[in-house]
Design an enzyme around this catalytic site. Sequence first.
Site, PDB file in Angstrom:
ATOM      1  N   CYS A 126       0.864  -1.187   0.000  1.00 57.13           N
ATOM      2  CA  CYS A 126       0.000   0.000   0.000  1.00 57.13           C
ATOM      3  C   CYS A 126       0.896   1.231   0.000  1.00 57.13           C
ATOM      4  O   CYS A 126       1.666   1.439   0.931  1.00 57.13           O
ATOM      5  CB  CYS A 126      -0.885  -0.055   1.244  1.00 57.13           C
ATOM      6  N   CYS A 137     -11.876  14.002   4.714  1.00 61.60           N
ATOM      7  CA  CYS A 137     -12.905  13.012   5.042  1.00 61.60           C
ATOM      8  C   CYS A 137     -12.931  12.863   6.561  1.00 61.60           C
ATOM      9  O   CYS A 137     -11.870  12.753   7.191  1.00 61.60           O
ATOM     10  CB  CYS A 137     -12.599  11.687   4.353  1.00 61.60           C
TER      11      CYS A 137
HETATM   12 FE1  SF4 Z   1      -8.605   9.514   1.147  1.00 59.52          FE
HETATM   13 FE2  SF4 Z   1     -10.268  11.314   2.264  1.00 59.52          FE
HETATM   14 FE3  SF4 Z   1      -8.271  10.299   3.708  1.00 59.52          FE
HETATM   15 FE4  SF4 Z   1      -7.743  11.991   1.740  1.00 59.52          FE
HETATM   16  S1  SF4 Z   1      -8.892  12.471   3.612  1.00 59.52           S
HETATM   17  S2  SF4 Z   1      -6.673  10.078   2.167  1.00 59.52           S
HETATM   18  S3  SF4 Z   1      -9.341  11.460   0.237  1.00 59.52           S
HETATM   19  S4  SF4 Z   1     -10.006   9.143   2.860  1.00 59.52           S
END
Ligand code: SF4
Length: 391
Positions: A126, A137
């Site tokens: 990964c 998010c």
């Molecule tokens: Fe992915 Fe959202 Fe985390 Fe950015 S904030 S790494 S878009 S899950």
Amino acid sequence: MTDLAIAPAPPLPPGEALARASLIGLDRDQLAEALRPLGVPERQLRMRGRQLWSWLYVRGHTDFAAMTDIGKELRGELGRAFSLSRPEIVTEQVSEDGTRKWLLRLADGREVETVYIPEEDRGTLCISSQVGCTLTCSFCHTGTQKLVRNLTAGEIVGQVMLARDRIADWPEAVPDDPRGLPATDRKITNVVLMGMGEPLFNFDNVRDACAIIADGEGLSISKRRITLSTSGVVPEIPRWGAEAGTMLAISLHAVRDELRDELVPINKRWPIQDLLNACRAYPGLSNARRITFEYVMLKGVNDSVADAKALVKLLAKIPAKINLIPFNPWPGAPYECSDWEQIEKFAEVVNSAGYASPVRSPRGRDIMAACGQLKSASVKQRASERLPTPA
Ligand code: SF4
Ligand code: SAH
């Protein structure tokens, strides 16, 4: 958990570290061009570029001196002008389940993380595409990191090469290499762009890196074994399909716009229907090449049976896999993981709609290596705040 701090490489003479650019991340043509200023005759450039390519990406050599089909003089010139260095390892952690996490320092001192997940039938690496992430998010640890920059193609390819170094996954590695993994065939079989960052916001570098990683006469991890995960940068999805053509994963996480706006704020710009339309049009989409939809299980938020039914309905006409991801907690996270019973109920609805084995088991939780737990040390929580190891 074993927490191995790796001794840093001996320091180079002052000035040298900055002067020597790493060749990692260059393709055949770029390697040939890099040789031009060293006085390699025009008619030899392509051939020399190919030789270098093979030493770098097929054999994984880190020392110009070992490149025996290149003349001694040119080897010396190469060593003075360039390096073959990978990102520097700050720490290497090995989880009880065999998952390994590397915290890596880049040339400018910024840090990213790379995770290796060994399983019976595959080994998945990964990798990160950005330092941090500009998106926020609400359930993701990476999104709380302020510093953000794109990784170069070399820094992305470098993560794969460094992992191969550390687990002795080069063709010439000796079978009883002390680095610990049993001698098998290739150990890294799959690459997922599911580390730090939104890869479609770093389109060109990620695409160029994937081309090198997938090259059949090189690192050889085919496009069908590379998966790019996106939060839903809709306009870039068709372009990614056309220019890179890897497998695709979508961080869906909600079946209603109102909730997805909250969990994955980019949804306000490109809502669910726009996202699914882009998926339907993804080049090469078929039952053999499905899109993976990721769905994080948040207790009392998106995990009802009604949500599960709406999910299968939403994806009904798209060749899809569904990955249910138990929420991986991090210090201060505003959510809890759904109860196991609820995950099972949810999974049952998904299973009876014909989707196989949908729950992704959390890996490397004891070393904060699981999905959404990545956040580099510049702003990382102190060890005392680390989560207890789950039973
Ligand atoms: Fe992915 Fe959202 Fe985390 Fe950015 S904030 S790494 S878009 S899950
Ligand atoms: N930015 C890209 C890729 C990196 S995130 C994306 O969002 O798709 C990789 C996956 O981990 C995404 O599906 C993301 O939604 C999920 N994830 C983020 N935080 C998580 C957490 N705390 N627990 C479980 N999964 C999480």
